[in-house]
Design an enzyme around this catalytic site. Sequence first.
Site, PDB file in Angstrom:
ATOM      1  N   GLY A 274       2.214   6.879  -0.194  1.00 40.73           N
ATOM      2  CA  GLY A 274       1.686   8.046  -0.906  1.00 40.73           C
ATOM      3  C   GLY A 274       0.521   8.630  -0.136  1.00 40.73           C
ATOM      4  O   GLY A 274       0.411   9.827   0.078  1.00 40.73           O
ATOM      5  N   ALA A 275      -0.388   7.718   0.303  1.00 37.58           N
ATOM      6  CA  ALA A 275      -1.559   8.144   1.082  1.00 37.58           C
ATOM      7  C   ALA A 275      -2.112   6.930   1.806  1.00 37.58           C
ATOM      8  O   ALA A 275      -1.768   5.796   1.474  1.00 37.58           O
ATOM      9  CB  ALA A 275      -2.617   8.737   0.146  1.00 37.58           C
ATOM     10  N   GLU A 277      -5.855   5.346   3.608  1.00 32.49           N
ATOM     11  CA  GLU A 277      -7.308   5.519   3.601  1.00 32.49           C
ATOM     12  C   GLU A 277      -7.984   5.423   4.958  1.00 32.49           C
ATOM     13  O   GLU A 277      -9.154   5.052   5.052  1.00 32.49           O
ATOM     14  CB  GLU A 277      -7.930   4.466   2.683  1.00 32.49           C
ATOM     15  CG  GLU A 277      -7.856   3.017   3.189  1.00 32.49           C
ATOM     16  CD  GLU A 277      -6.636   2.228   2.761  1.00 32.49           C
ATOM     17  OE1 GLU A 277      -6.671   0.994   2.851  1.00 32.49           O
ATOM     18  OE2 GLU A 277      -5.641   2.849   2.333  1.00 32.49           O
ATOM     19  N   ASN A 278      -7.291   5.758   6.066  1.00 31.83           N
ATOM     20  CA  ASN A 278      -7.915   5.667   7.391  1.00 31.83           C
ATOM     21  C   ASN A 278      -9.374   6.118   7.323  1.00 31.83           C
ATOM     22  O   ASN A 278      -9.691   7.125   6.684  1.00 31.83           O
ATOM     23  CB  ASN A 278      -7.183   6.566   8.392  1.00 31.83           C
ATOM     24  CG  ASN A 278      -5.686   6.382   8.335  1.00 31.83           C
ATOM     25  OD1 ASN A 278      -5.173   5.310   8.595  1.00 31.83           O
ATOM     26  ND2 ASN A 278      -4.980   7.442   7.957  1.00 31.83           N
ATOM     27  N   HIS A 310      -8.688   7.038  -5.354  1.00 29.15           N
ATOM     28  CA  HIS A 310      -8.303   5.722  -4.816  1.00 29.15           C
ATOM     29  C   HIS A 310      -8.599   5.659  -3.316  1.00 29.15           C
ATOM     30  O   HIS A 310      -9.222   4.703  -2.824  1.00 29.15           O
ATOM     31  CB  HIS A 310      -6.801   5.513  -5.089  1.00 29.15           C
ATOM     32  CG  HIS A 310      -6.232   4.219  -4.597  1.00 29.15           C
ATOM     33  ND1 HIS A 310      -5.813   3.230  -5.455  1.00 29.15           N
ATOM     34  CD2 HIS A 310      -5.973   3.751  -3.350  1.00 29.15           C
ATOM     35  CE1 HIS A 310      -5.334   2.210  -4.747  1.00 29.15           C
ATOM     36  NE2 HIS A 310      -5.420   2.510  -3.463  1.00 29.15           N
ATOM     37  N   GLU A 311      -8.171   6.689  -2.584  1.00 25.59           N
ATOM     38  CA  GLU A 311      -8.350   6.669  -1.123  1.00 25.59           C
ATOM     39  C   GLU A 311      -9.826   6.823  -0.741  1.00 25.59           C
ATOM     40  O   GLU A 311     -10.289   6.204   0.222  1.00 25.59           O
ATOM     41  CB  GLU A 311      -7.517   7.775  -0.460  1.00 25.59           C
ATOM     42  CG  GLU A 311      -6.023   7.725  -0.763  1.00 25.59           C
ATOM     43  CD  GLU A 311      -5.369   6.377  -0.503  1.00 25.59           C
ATOM     44  OE1 GLU A 311      -5.832   5.652   0.402  1.00 25.59           O
ATOM     45  OE2 GLU A 311      -4.407   6.031  -1.205  1.00 25.59           O
ATOM     46  N   HIS A 314     -11.652   3.553  -1.113  1.00 26.38           N
ATOM     47  CA  HIS A 314     -11.388   2.632   0.006  1.00 26.38           C
ATOM     48  C   HIS A 314     -12.408   2.784   1.138  1.00 26.38           C
ATOM     49  O   HIS A 314     -12.570   1.864   1.950  1.00 26.38           O
ATOM     50  CB  HIS A 314      -9.998   2.899   0.597  1.00 26.38           C
ATOM     51  CG  HIS A 314      -8.894   2.129  -0.056  1.00 26.38           C
ATOM     52  ND1 HIS A 314      -8.953   0.769  -0.279  1.00 26.38           N
ATOM     53  CD2 HIS A 314      -7.663   2.525  -0.493  1.00 26.38           C
ATOM     54  CE1 HIS A 314      -7.821   0.367  -0.829  1.00 26.38           C
ATOM     55  NE2 HIS A 314      -7.024   1.406  -0.975  1.00 26.38           N
ATOM     56  N   GLU A 333      -6.828  -3.221  -2.665  1.00 26.24           N
ATOM     57  CA  GLU A 333      -5.968  -2.376  -3.502  1.00 26.24           C
ATOM     58  C   GLU A 333      -6.254  -2.507  -5.001  1.00 26.24           C
ATOM     59  O   GLU A 333      -6.204  -1.525  -5.729  1.00 26.24           O
ATOM     60  CB  GLU A 333      -4.493  -2.675  -3.204  1.00 26.24           C
ATOM     61  CG  GLU A 333      -4.091  -2.397  -1.756  1.00 26.24           C
ATOM     62  CD  GLU A 333      -4.400  -0.975  -1.281  1.00 26.24           C
ATOM     63  OE1 GLU A 333      -4.723  -0.113  -2.110  1.00 26.24           O
ATOM     64  OE2 GLU A 333      -4.318  -0.740  -0.062  1.00 26.24           O
TER      65      GLU A 333
END
Length: 884
Positions: A274-275, A277-278, A310-311, A314, A333
């Site tokens: 979905g995505a 988090e780099n 969420h990202e 992170h 997570e």
Amino acid sequence: MEQKQSIEQFKGQARLPKFAIPKHYDLHLKLDLSACTFSGTVQINLSIIEETKFLVLNALELDVHQVCFTSSHSQQYRPCDVVLDGDDEFLVLVFDKALGIGGGVLEIEFSAVLNAHLRGLYKCAYLDGGEKKNMAVTQFEAVDARRCFPCWDEPALKATFKIALDVPSELTALSNMPIIDEKLDGDVKTVYFEESPIMSTYLVAVVVGLFDHIEDTTSDGVKVRAYCPVGKSDKGEFALNIAVKTLDLFSKYFSTPYSLPKLDMVAVPEFAGGAMENYGLITYRETELLYDPLHSTAARKQRMAIVVAHEVAHQWFGNLVTMEWWTDLWLNEGFATWISYMATDILFPEWKIWTQFLQETTGGLVMDALEQSHPIQVEVHHAQSVLEIFDAISYQKGSAVIRMLQAFLGDDIFQKSLSSYIKRYSGKNAKTEDLWSVLSEESGVKISDMMDGWSKKQGYPVISVKAKDHSLEFEQTQFLSAGLHGDGKWIVPVTISLGSYERRKNFLLETKSSEVDLSDVADSCDNNLKNKEKRDEQLWVKVNIEQSGFYRVKYEDKLAARLRKAIEHNSLEATDKFGILDDEHALCEACEQSLSSLLSLMDVYRKEVDYIVLSKLIGVCYNVVKVSSEAIPDSANDLKKFFINLLLFPAEKLGWEPVPRESHFSTLLRAEVLLALVTFGHVKTQNEALDRFQKLLNDRNTPLLTADTRAAAYVAVMRNASSSHKEGFESLLNIYREANTVQEKDRILRYLASSPDPDTVVEVLDFCLSDEVRDQDIIYGLHGISLECRETAWKWLKENWDLILTKYGAGMLLTHFVRDIVTPFCSNEKADEVEEFFASRVHPSIAMTLKQSIEQVRIKARWVQSIRQEQSLQELVKQLAGKK
């Protein structure tokens, strides 16, 4: 021979040997997007901590050309042997002379193909004025940085990175850090990025493509940008707004500022998850970043807020503080999931998002009731099996257990502990035990004693409750959907309400069984109720208030009957009505309760209007229809009629069209109720859906079919489609082909396979494999296969398995084929057949998914047998179907 044996020592190891530790990478990549290849040079500053003739690092599907190690004394060493091992995914450099302890630089020249499997450094296509062109994106989590450049590809081996890219001059090049310089050489430019802070390899990222962008700045001066497809930058505004607000929010919550000068978010055309988090460069599937008020549903808007939060979370939990090894993936997570709901609740209090968090909890409870589940802290022995633990245990059980602990300790202590944890381990790696230690220091409670059972052991308890005079008797056993009882014992924070939310009692269940005196709470009841029977009836007992604990509850019949009355009298909160139904459904599936008992409970929800409760009710209806079609086929129509009757009350109240300023929940509920009525064959709703679909064909922007109600219309079209009646199906395909929004394309794909006609479903599945559907979008097409075509889909999967494996690779997408096509079955014969087919085709990336899917089939087969044994069930179904 001796050298060969020496290399053998590194094979089959989950971790790299610690002869050398990387400190800094200088990485220069040169991309050729026409030939779909890339080459590069990496200079790695190493600290040799043990004299060695070997350097062992990770590399996969790379061609290694030149290798040279230069010691801190400027002495050069070239390896006498270079061994690339595809199975263990490592590169062994063998030297004649031992490398001495101290610093040095390892330089490697390499090249590779830009793959099409959405991992490592991969290619995907974008449209430029109607012409398809290539772009490049990275996806390194969990273990795919090694597909882009040779590296020590483990989360604990953090280093700093300085990246340079050679790319076509007309394209945008992005990486984790801001650009410091650009040099043009004809139609190629070299883009140089600032040096990064210390980070893990899986967080390194590069995106090269054509984008428009919009930007904003946080109160701390961090520049945030949303990169969108050309001409669609306005669609990034909602996500940009969430990112800016959550960066500010988390900086305050963790008492630690965001650690980079910028944060970019990019919508990429093809993306397996979905995505991602780099660090400083979050990549998204387009549908997760682009919000279109006309084409995005209320549910999609809500999910986007949660995903962006969420990202962004992170960037602290995962990027700044990173798990030491994949065993503790849940620290990343589980926490990001939990805190994304907290942030969304602060930004959109009207969404009451914590009530919907229960859907996360249920996802964890369902998975963890399997014998093939795993502990939250799970051993990882093979690089390729890491992907499989990005599952409901790491995300959903992880976040639910955190919520349970937060409720137990209180918000203030919990927040203070997390701030201390982030400060202490900033720029470092941590294990679960490190978090427990900080929580214990701040709270004065020995957290590890309580939490080890939840994180190190698989499963959770079902707590049986019986009333005895003025006390309650509690007994815990491990809950398994297969009906077996495990030996597990947990320390469970139990919460109880007695007849009112004003009368509560909390205690820790630390033993197998316990008796709790309630006389102090019961004495405060209404003494005017002289009639003991009347008083007892009102003294309902609800355990696990608001479902804040990660366990199930089984009530004795007398207590269950009182709770049914409490639901009828609307005495309970929505979260508790959800929990009672969810637990009863799970107990029924495990054959601990009869289907008759479950249906009788569902009947008391007839006048329900709350979204979260009705959403759960609809989910239970779908599951019961699946097994009943096998167990009691003669009653299938009556059962659907009963379910239709349950949903007519909210359906009539909501209608098809939104009213001005209606609540978020009304919009969510309308979509789910209409879809369920169409699926269960309610003729009036189906006809209305087909009429409105005709209006859509005449006017793509008709207000008569909003983004939220289109799903119901599309299912109605496909339920009526067959090889001899293709008009609706072809019209829907045309809408798909003409749609210029990802939201509309995704929505159509989700429902195309809902036809009961086998030929149509095969045509849909073949279409999903064609070039008309992006690889990443196959997950939508697989998700909606009709019950009638389970066998058709399985036959199709077997015939196309080799093609599927070649096209999608053994990555995350492959697990969807297994899960979505295998789990709908309900017989042991089918489970055996699936086992036999995959016996010679299993791969580490699908091994766990396959075992879990087969177990779910066997659980349903057992449930089918149990339902067949029930006396007078069919009479009850007939009676409920006739009830208005």
